[in-house]
Scaffold this active site. Structure first.
Site, PDB file in Angstrom:
ATOM      1  N   LYS A 149      19.600 -42.140 -11.602  1.00 50.36           N
ATOM      2  CA  LYS A 149      21.114 -42.540 -11.863  1.00 50.36           C
ATOM      3  C   LYS A 149      21.352 -43.902 -11.247  1.00 50.36           C
ATOM      4  O   LYS A 149      21.005 -43.982 -10.161  1.00 50.36           O
ATOM      5  CB  LYS A 149      22.087 -41.517 -11.682  1.00 50.36           C
ATOM      6  CG  LYS A 149      21.763 -40.324 -11.970  1.00 50.36           C
ATOM      7  CD  LYS A 149      21.905 -39.946 -13.499  1.00 50.36           C
ATOM      8  CE  LYS A 149      21.532 -38.753 -13.964  1.00 50.36           C
ATOM      9  NZ  LYS A 149      21.614 -38.535 -15.692  1.00 50.36           N
ATOM     10  N   LYS A 175      12.589 -37.991 -12.030  1.00 46.78           N
ATOM     11  CA  LYS A 175      12.171 -38.236 -13.716  1.00 46.78           C
ATOM     12  C   LYS A 175      13.120 -39.710 -14.064  1.00 46.78           C
ATOM     13  O   LYS A 175      14.200 -39.945 -13.505  1.00 46.78           O
ATOM     14  CB  LYS A 175      12.534 -37.123 -14.635  1.00 46.78           C
ATOM     15  CG  LYS A 175      13.974 -36.508 -14.817  1.00 46.78           C
ATOM     16  CD  LYS A 175      13.947 -35.429 -15.458  1.00 46.78           C
ATOM     17  CE  LYS A 175      14.160 -35.694 -17.247  1.00 46.78           C
ATOM     18  NZ  LYS A 175      15.578 -36.501 -17.414  1.00 46.78           N
ATOM     19  N   ASP A 177      15.683 -41.152 -16.835  1.00 47.38           N
ATOM     20  CA  ASP A 177      16.527 -40.425 -17.808  1.00 47.38           C
ATOM     21  C   ASP A 177      16.135 -40.541 -19.240  1.00 47.38           C
ATOM     22  O   ASP A 177      15.181 -41.180 -19.621  1.00 47.38           O
ATOM     23  CB  ASP A 177      18.047 -41.086 -17.632  1.00 47.38           C
ATOM     24  CG  ASP A 177      19.158 -39.855 -17.359  1.00 47.38           C
ATOM     25  OD1 ASP A 177      19.960 -39.872 -16.540  1.00 47.38           O
ATOM     26  OD2 ASP A 177      18.960 -38.891 -18.182  1.00 47.38           O
ATOM     27  N   GLU A 178      16.916 -39.797 -20.061  1.00 50.90           N
ATOM     28  CA  GLU A 178      16.361 -39.572 -21.522  1.00 50.90           C
ATOM     29  C   GLU A 178      16.525 -40.730 -22.441  1.00 50.90           C
ATOM     30  O   GLU A 178      15.598 -41.032 -23.258  1.00 50.90           O
ATOM     31  CB  GLU A 178      16.869 -38.407 -22.251  1.00 50.90           C
ATOM     32  CG  GLU A 178      18.494 -38.602 -22.524  1.00 50.90           C
ATOM     33  CD  GLU A 178      19.472 -38.416 -21.415  1.00 50.90           C
ATOM     34  OE1 GLU A 178      19.013 -37.980 -20.241  1.00 50.90           O
ATOM     35  OE2 GLU A 178      20.633 -38.633 -21.544  1.00 50.90           O
ATOM     36  N   HIS A 265      12.303 -33.137 -22.485  1.00 48.33           N
ATOM     37  CA  HIS A 265      13.769 -33.233 -22.465  1.00 48.33           C
ATOM     38  C   HIS A 265      14.151 -33.086 -23.729  1.00 48.33           C
ATOM     39  O   HIS A 265      13.645 -33.269 -25.004  1.00 48.33           O
ATOM     40  CB  HIS A 265      13.931 -34.531 -22.114  1.00 48.33           C
ATOM     41  CG  HIS A 265      15.233 -34.903 -21.727  1.00 48.33           C
ATOM     42  ND1 HIS A 265      16.480 -34.778 -22.815  1.00 48.33           N
ATOM     43  CD2 HIS A 265      16.171 -35.035 -20.459  1.00 48.33           C
ATOM     44  CE1 HIS A 265      17.709 -34.818 -22.085  1.00 48.33           C
ATOM     45  NE2 HIS A 265      17.444 -34.864 -20.867  1.00 48.33           N
ATOM     46  N   LYS A 304      27.216 -28.847 -16.482  1.00 46.52           N
ATOM     47  CA  LYS A 304      28.052 -29.521 -17.242  1.00 46.52           C
ATOM     48  C   LYS A 304      27.991 -29.144 -18.674  1.00 46.52           C
ATOM     49  O   LYS A 304      28.808 -29.539 -19.525  1.00 46.52           O
ATOM     50  CB  LYS A 304      28.229 -31.022 -17.137  1.00 46.52           C
ATOM     51  CG  LYS A 304      26.931 -31.605 -17.709  1.00 46.52           C
ATOM     52  CD  LYS A 304      26.814 -33.392 -17.273  1.00 46.52           C
ATOM     53  CE  LYS A 304      25.601 -33.979 -17.768  1.00 46.52           C
ATOM     54  NZ  LYS A 304      25.415 -35.111 -17.322  1.00 46.52           N
ATOM     55  N   SER A 334      19.056 -28.250 -15.573  1.00 43.74           N
ATOM     56  CA  SER A 334      19.591 -29.389 -15.216  1.00 43.74           C
ATOM     57  C   SER A 334      20.925 -29.850 -16.224  1.00 43.74           C
ATOM     58  O   SER A 334      21.180 -28.956 -17.161  1.00 43.74           O
ATOM     59  CB  SER A 334      18.538 -30.417 -15.747  1.00 43.74           C
ATOM     60  OG  SER A 334      18.848 -31.776 -15.658  1.00 43.74           O
TER      61      SER A 334
HETATM   62  C1  CAP Z   1      21.535 -34.780 -15.975  1.00 40.17           C
HETATM   63  C2  CAP Z   1      20.882 -35.434 -17.366  1.00 40.17           C
HETATM   64  C3  CAP Z   1      20.269 -34.837 -18.131  1.00 40.17           C
HETATM   65  C4  CAP Z   1      20.751 -33.074 -18.651  1.00 40.17           C
HETATM   66  C5  CAP Z   1      20.467 -33.029 -20.143  1.00 40.17           C
HETATM   67  C6  CAP Z   1      21.973 -36.157 -18.032  1.00 40.17           C
HETATM   68  O1  CAP Z   1      22.088 -35.609 -15.293  1.00 40.17           O
HETATM   69  O2  CAP Z   1      20.015 -36.279 -16.655  1.00 40.17           O
HETATM   70  O3  CAP Z   1      19.781 -35.248 -19.120  1.00 40.17           O
HETATM   71  O4  CAP Z   1      20.523 -32.237 -17.794  1.00 40.17           O
HETATM   72  O5  CAP Z   1      21.048 -31.841 -20.474  1.00 40.17           O
HETATM   73  O6  CAP Z   1      21.478 -37.286 -18.436  1.00 40.17           O
HETATM   74  O7  CAP Z   1      22.865 -35.613 -18.405  1.00 40.17           O
HETATM   75  P1  CAP Z   1      23.224 -34.899 -14.194  1.00 40.17           P
HETATM   76  P2  CAP Z   1      20.022 -30.619 -20.682  1.00 40.17           P
HETATM   77  O8  CAP Z   1      22.345 -33.958 -13.080  1.00 40.17           O
HETATM   78  O9  CAP Z   1      23.808 -36.184 -13.621  1.00 40.17           O
HETATM   79  O10 CAP Z   1      24.220 -34.234 -15.082  1.00 40.17           O
HETATM   80  O11 CAP Z   1      19.253 -30.024 -19.327  1.00 40.17           O
HETATM   81  O12 CAP Z   1      21.151 -29.343 -21.048  1.00 40.17           O
HETATM   82  O13 CAP Z   1      19.392 -30.642 -21.941  1.00 40.17           O
HETATM   83 MG    MG Z   2      19.772 -37.421 -18.503  1.00 42.43          MG
END
Ligand code: CAP
Ligand code: MG
Length: 406
Positions: A149, A175, A177-178, A265, A304, A334
């Site tokens: 991040k 990792k 981020d997506e 992801h 969240k 996550s």
């Molecule tokens: C988490 C995260 C992941 C989420 C995706 C985000 O970051 O990198 O993409 O976990 O949700 O971008 O929100 P944080 P899920 O730890 O800062 O929240 O795993 O429910 O698919």
């Molecule tokens: Mg993410």
């Protein structure tokens, strides 16, 4: 055949594909028949072109029961209705036109059971839970991961620096981020090369194995090129955004049989699985497992995102339940997690889980390395059954994290 002709409550399925739908409709019997017709051999009216030899391919509604404000409809499809190894083909049947029909007010695909005959035509995970543990050397405990991040915007040098800090602090995995792919401010190849150098440095400094899940999400040919580069550079992992890539692309990626652990992801899943019209995440999980990814995000309960305990337990079950030769997939938790969540996560997931914290590590008042330390400290204490309110007395970074978030 009329819609109503697809109902057969005396039918007992054999090695069929079975779909469980939840539906809301003015006329539930007609609606269930319409779903069975449209997802197998029928349409809205009888046609003069039907041949007797093909009626065996008609889907059958063999159970229709009231549930809440709607109905549960179990529909059996002959295994031969589906092309071997073809996920898009399967989904255009059981998750295609039917969602748009006027006969249904709401329609949700809530579970699928695959016939053995079809299961054996899909590769499933190359590694799976046991293979991930063997390849990473993390044999028993949950793995701790982070997501670099800010999620996008950093230059490769800064990306690699954040990764290094997280690995040295105690993360096993880092990792992308997506939505970080090959933007001009952070080119894929440069990011990969610099982060792998940081990984080697972190391994030397900690004496622990460290892993980088680089995001290869892209147009299919480009995605394969990036995956090939990761493999050539000796990486153990890649990650891909399976929903936005689509079923065909993820099958193509898996079918290259790269020597890479595939991390799925699921960004975008909530457009399909959050409400009472669409495809439940536990079905998506089974499809990703069939396609052959080794790890998949399945929610947190405490973080969240929207999923509750029942949802997450269903998703974990979908990844682990017996599917013949198809290996179980490592659940990933996550989204909004911080070190204070670890004890509850162990209760929910047990030890076969990858716990990922993005903001919950990089938002630590002491910085990334302290955040990663706090995450590891929370895990070690929880595995020994020591409550965090005790553990915080001996771990400063954990104490700071709990003060900051919990
Ligand atoms: C988490 C995260 C992941 C989420 C995706 C985000 O970051 O990198 O993409 O976990 O949700 O971008 O929100 P944080 P899920 O730890 O800062 O929240 O795993 O429910 O698919
Ligand atoms: Mg993410």
């Amino acid at each position: 055949m009329r819609y109503i002709d697809y109902l057969d409550f005396r039918y007992r399925p054999g090695d069929d594909l079975i779909c469980r739908f939840w539906l809301k409709a003015k006329d539930p019997k007609k609606a269930a028949g319409a779903v069975a017709a449209e997802s197998s051999i029928g349409t809205w009216t009888e046609t003069t072109t039907v041949k007797p030899y093909m009626l065996k391919y008609a889907a059958k509604v063999f159970r229709l029961e009231k549930q809440g404000k709607g109905w549960i409809a179990d529909i059996a499809y002959p295994a031969d209705l589906w092309e071997a190894g073809n996920l898009p083909g399967l989904l255009s049947g059981i998750a295609g036109n039917i969602f748009g029909m006027k006969e249904v007010d709401k329609l949700r695909l809530i579970d699928v059971r695959f016939p053995k005959k079809l299961l054996k035509t899909f590769p499933g995970p190359k590694f799976g839970i046991q293979g991930v543990r063997k390849r990473t050397g993390v044999r028993k405990r949950p793995l701790i991961g982070t997501i670099v991040k800010p999620k996008i915007g950093l230059k490769p040098d800064d990306h690699a620096r954040v990764a290094f800090e997280a690995w040295v602090g105690g993360c096993d995995l880092v990792k992308d981020d997506e939505n970080l792919v090959d933007q001009k401010f952070n080119r894929f190849r440069e990011r990969l090369e610099k982060t792998l150098k940081a990984k080697e440095r972190a391994e030397r400094e900690t004496g622990e194995r460290k892993f980088y899940m680089v995001n290869v999400t892209a147009e299919t040919q480009e995605m394969l090129k990036r995956a090939r580069l990761a493999e050539e550079l000796g990486n153990e992992y890649i990650m891909a955004d399976v929903i936005v890539l689509g079923w065909s692309a993820i099958q193509t990626l898996r079918n290259q049989d790269f020597n890479l652990i595939l991390h799925a992801h699921r960004a975008g899943h909530a457009a399909l699985d959050r409400e009472e019209h669409g495809i439940k995440m536990c079905v998506i999980a089974k499809l990703v497992r069939l396609a052959g990814f080794d790890q998949l995000h399945v929610g947190t309960v405490v973080g969240k995102m929207f999923e509750g305990l029942e949802d997450v337990k269903e998703n974990i079950k979908a990844l682990k339940e017996d599917m013949g030769r198809i290996k179980p997939v490592m659940p990933v938790s996550s989204g909004g997690l911080h070190p204070g969540h670890v004890p509850r996560l162990l209760e929910i997931f047990g030890r076969d889980v990858i716990i990922q914290m993005g903001g919950g590590i990089h938002g630590h008042p002491g910085g990334t390395r302290a955040g990663a330390r706090a995450a590891r400290q929370a895990l070690e204490a929880s595995l020994q059954g020591i409550p965090l309110k005790e553990a915080r007395k001996s771990y400063e970074e954990l104490d700071q994290a709990l003060k900051h978030w919990a």
